[in-house]
Motif scaffolding. Structure first.
Motif, short mmCIF file in Angstrom:
data_model
loop_
_atom_site.label_atom_id
_atom_site.label_comp_id
_atom_site.label_asym_id
_atom_site.label_seq_id
_atom_site.Cartn_x
_atom_site.Cartn_y
_atom_site.Cartn_z
N ILE A 110 60.72 21.38 28.39
CA ILE A 110 61.33 19.94 28.60
C ILE A 110 60.36 19.00 27.82
O ILE A 110 60.85 18.15 27.06
CB ILE A 110 61.46 19.51 30.15
N GLY A 111 59.10 19.34 27.89
CA GLY A 111 58.22 18.33 27.30
C GLY A 111 58.05 18.17 25.75
O GLY A 111 57.89 17.18 25.10
N THR A 112 58.66 19.33 25.22
CA THR A 112 58.71 19.39 23.67
C THR A 112 60.02 18.35 23.31
O THR A 112 60.11 17.96 22.06
CB THR A 112 58.93 20.60 23.15
N GLN A 113 61.10 18.23 24.27
CA GLN A 113 61.92 17.42 23.95
C GLN A 113 61.79 15.85 24.15
O GLN A 113 62.55 15.14 23.92
CB GLN A 113 63.28 17.85 24.76
N ILE A 114 60.61 15.28 24.74
CA ILE A 114 60.57 14.17 25.22
C ILE A 114 59.44 13.67 24.09
O ILE A 114 58.35 14.10 24.15
CB ILE A 114 59.93 13.97 26.47
N VAL A 115 59.70 12.61 23.38
CA VAL A 115 59.03 12.00 22.42
C VAL A 115 58.19 10.73 22.92
O VAL A 115 59.14 9.92 23.52
CB VAL A 115 59.83 11.63 21.16
N GLY A 116 56.96 10.84 22.81
CA GLY A 116 55.96 9.85 23.20
C GLY A 116 55.66 8.92 22.05
O GLY A 116 56.32 8.89 20.97
N GLU A 117 54.88 8.01 22.26
CA GLU A 117 54.00 7.20 21.24
C GLU A 117 53.66 7.75 20.10
O GLU A 117 53.81 7.27 18.77
CB GLU A 117 53.02 6.14 21.94
N PHE A 118 53.09 8.95 20.18
CA PHE A 118 52.28 10.06 18.97
C PHE A 118 53.15 11.11 18.84
O PHE A 118 52.63 12.10 18.31
CB PHE A 118 51.05 10.11 19.67
N GLY A 119 54.39 11.01 19.21
CA GLY A 119 55.08 12.36 19.02
C GLY A 119 55.98 13.04 20.26
O GLY A 119 55.62 12.47 21.45
N PRO A 120 55.93 14.35 20.26
CA PRO A 120 56.49 14.98 21.54
C PRO A 120 55.29 15.21 22.49
O PRO A 120 54.18 15.42 22.13
CB PRO A 120 56.83 16.65 20.94
N LEU A 121 55.75 15.08 23.88
CA LEU A 121 54.68 14.94 24.80
C LEU A 121 53.84 16.58 24.95
O LEU A 121 52.84 16.62 25.17
CB LEU A 121 55.42 14.93 26.15
N VAL A 122 54.82 17.61 24.50
CA VAL A 122 54.13 18.74 24.50
C VAL A 122 54.33 19.37 23.06
O VAL A 122 55.44 19.40 22.69
CB VAL A 122 54.73 19.73 25.48
N THR A 123 53.20 19.39 22.36
CA THR A 123 53.21 20.31 21.15
C THR A 123 53.36 21.79 21.11
O THR A 123 52.97 22.27 22.36
CB THR A 123 52.19 19.79 20.37
N LEU A 124 53.43 22.43 20.18
CA LEU A 124 53.38 23.96 20.22
C LEU A 124 52.12 24.48 20.76
O LEU A 124 51.93 25.37 21.52
CB LEU A 124 53.97 24.70 18.79
N SER A 153 43.88 25.59 13.92
CA SER A 153 44.95 24.66 13.35
C SER A 153 45.91 25.40 12.86
O SER A 153 47.09 24.95 12.70
CB SER A 153 44.31 23.81 12.33
N TRP A 154 45.81 26.55 12.47
CA TRP A 154 46.77 27.54 11.74
C TRP A 154 47.88 27.81 12.77
O TRP A 154 48.98 28.10 12.29
CB TRP A 154 46.07 28.59 11.25
N ILE A 155 47.55 27.85 14.01
CA ILE A 155 48.73 27.98 15.01
C ILE A 155 49.97 27.01 14.85
O ILE A 155 51.25 27.32 14.85
CB ILE A 155 48.23 27.79 16.53
N GLU A 156 49.53 25.80 14.57
CA GLU A 156 50.65 24.81 14.32
C GLU A 156 49.98 23.44 13.18
O GLU A 156 49.78 22.68 13.54
CB GLU A 156 50.66 23.80 15.50
N PRO A 157 50.23 24.07 11.79
CA PRO A 157 49.44 23.38 10.95
C PRO A 157 50.02 21.87 10.72
O PRO A 157 49.10 20.94 10.57
CB PRO A 157 49.84 23.78 9.51
N ALA A 158 51.09 21.33 11.00
CA ALA A 158 51.79 20.19 11.03
C ALA A 158 51.38 19.43 12.17
O ALA A 158 51.32 18.11 12.24
CB ALA A 158 53.39 20.23 11.10
N ASN A 159 50.74 19.87 13.49
CA ASN A 159 50.04 19.07 14.44
C ASN A 159 48.83 18.46 14.10
O ASN A 159 47.83 19.52 13.84
CB ASN A 159 50.02 19.87 15.58
N ASP A 160 48.49 17.38 13.96
CA ASP A 160 47.13 16.93 13.45
C ASP A 160 46.44 16.65 14.84
O ASP A 160 46.53 15.83 15.67
CB ASP A 160 47.41 15.30 12.79
N VAL A 161 45.28 17.54 14.83
CA VAL A 161 44.39 17.26 16.12
C VAL A 161 42.86 16.73 15.62
O VAL A 161 42.02 17.09 16.21
CB VAL A 161 44.15 18.75 16.94
N ALA A 162 43.03 15.85 14.59
CA ALA A 162 41.79 15.35 13.98
C ALA A 162 41.13 14.61 15.30
O ALA A 162 39.87 14.50 15.15
CB ALA A 162 42.04 14.40 12.75
N TRP A 163 42.04 13.87 16.08
CA TRP A 163 41.28 12.93 17.02
C TRP A 163 40.28 13.74 17.90
O TRP A 163 39.52 13.29 18.62
CB TRP A 163 42.58 12.25 17.83
#
Length: 207
Positions: A74-88, A146-156
């Protein structure tokens, strides 16, 4: 599923759902409100183990895992300010941490169940909570994974800051993990009170 175990299943489901909702709301700089509800999942697991045995405890854990998977979907389908509430990464980290830590809790509790009444719930929760924190935060936020989900920026999450604002320089996610772990340790001690009272009421001979 035996109806006897239904209260445990419902309690675990409620904790998982509440934690998935409350994790969206910050408490101070290092925690979310979910940090104060999720640790009680260990209390439910330990109560089931003490009252009914390891098998029923594992069934309740499996039910909680299933509810967690649904919450993540459900969380992956809800988009917040910075993208989906739940990333992969968060979904994988959450599911892995819950299942591995809770099953470890069951195993440790079972190994210590014949000792002093407090030893099994305390030690199993401490071991499980430590494992849970390490797995979730490293899988969800570590730059090394980061290879688990390369498109997910976790630099923060990997910005270098003083540990909890006062210690040595570490990635932000480490401070978040330490704060979360500290809450789990504190609640592990507090949870001994309801554990003792509930077991004494439902099965005095088991205390």
């Amino acid at each position: 599923m035996n109806r006897t175990y239904l209260p445990g299943i419902l309690a675990m489901a409620a904790i998982v759902v509440a934690s998935n909702i409350l994790v969206q709301f910050l408490f101070g700089q290092w925690l979310t409100w979910g940090a104060f509800t999720y640790p009680f999942a260990f209390l439910v697991t330990d109560l089931m183990n003490r009252l009914y045995g390891a098998g029923p405890a594992r069934r309740v854990v499996a039910a909680g895992f299933a509810v967690g998977v649904v919450c993540s979907l459900i969380g992956t389908q809800i988009v917040g300010e910075f993208g989906p509430l739940v990333t992969l990464r968060i979904a994988i980290g959450s599911g892995t941490a819950f299942l591995v830590a809770q099953m470890m809790d069951v195993a440790v509790f079972s190994a210590l169940r014949d000792g002093a009444w407090w030893r099994a719930p305390l030690v199993s929760t401490l071991v499980g909570a430590t494992l849970d924190t390490a797995l979730f935060f490293s899988i969800a936020f570590s730059a090394g994974l980061s290879w688990i989900e390369p498109a997910n920026d976790v630099a923060w999450a990997n910005e270098t800051l003083p540990l909890l604002g006062v210690g040595p320089m570490v990635p932000l996610w480490v401070s978040l993990a330490v704060a979360d772990w500290s809450v789990k340790l504190g609640l592990a001690l507090i949870a001994l009170v309801p554990f003792r009272l509930i077991v004494k009421r439902l099965r005095p001979a088991a205390v």
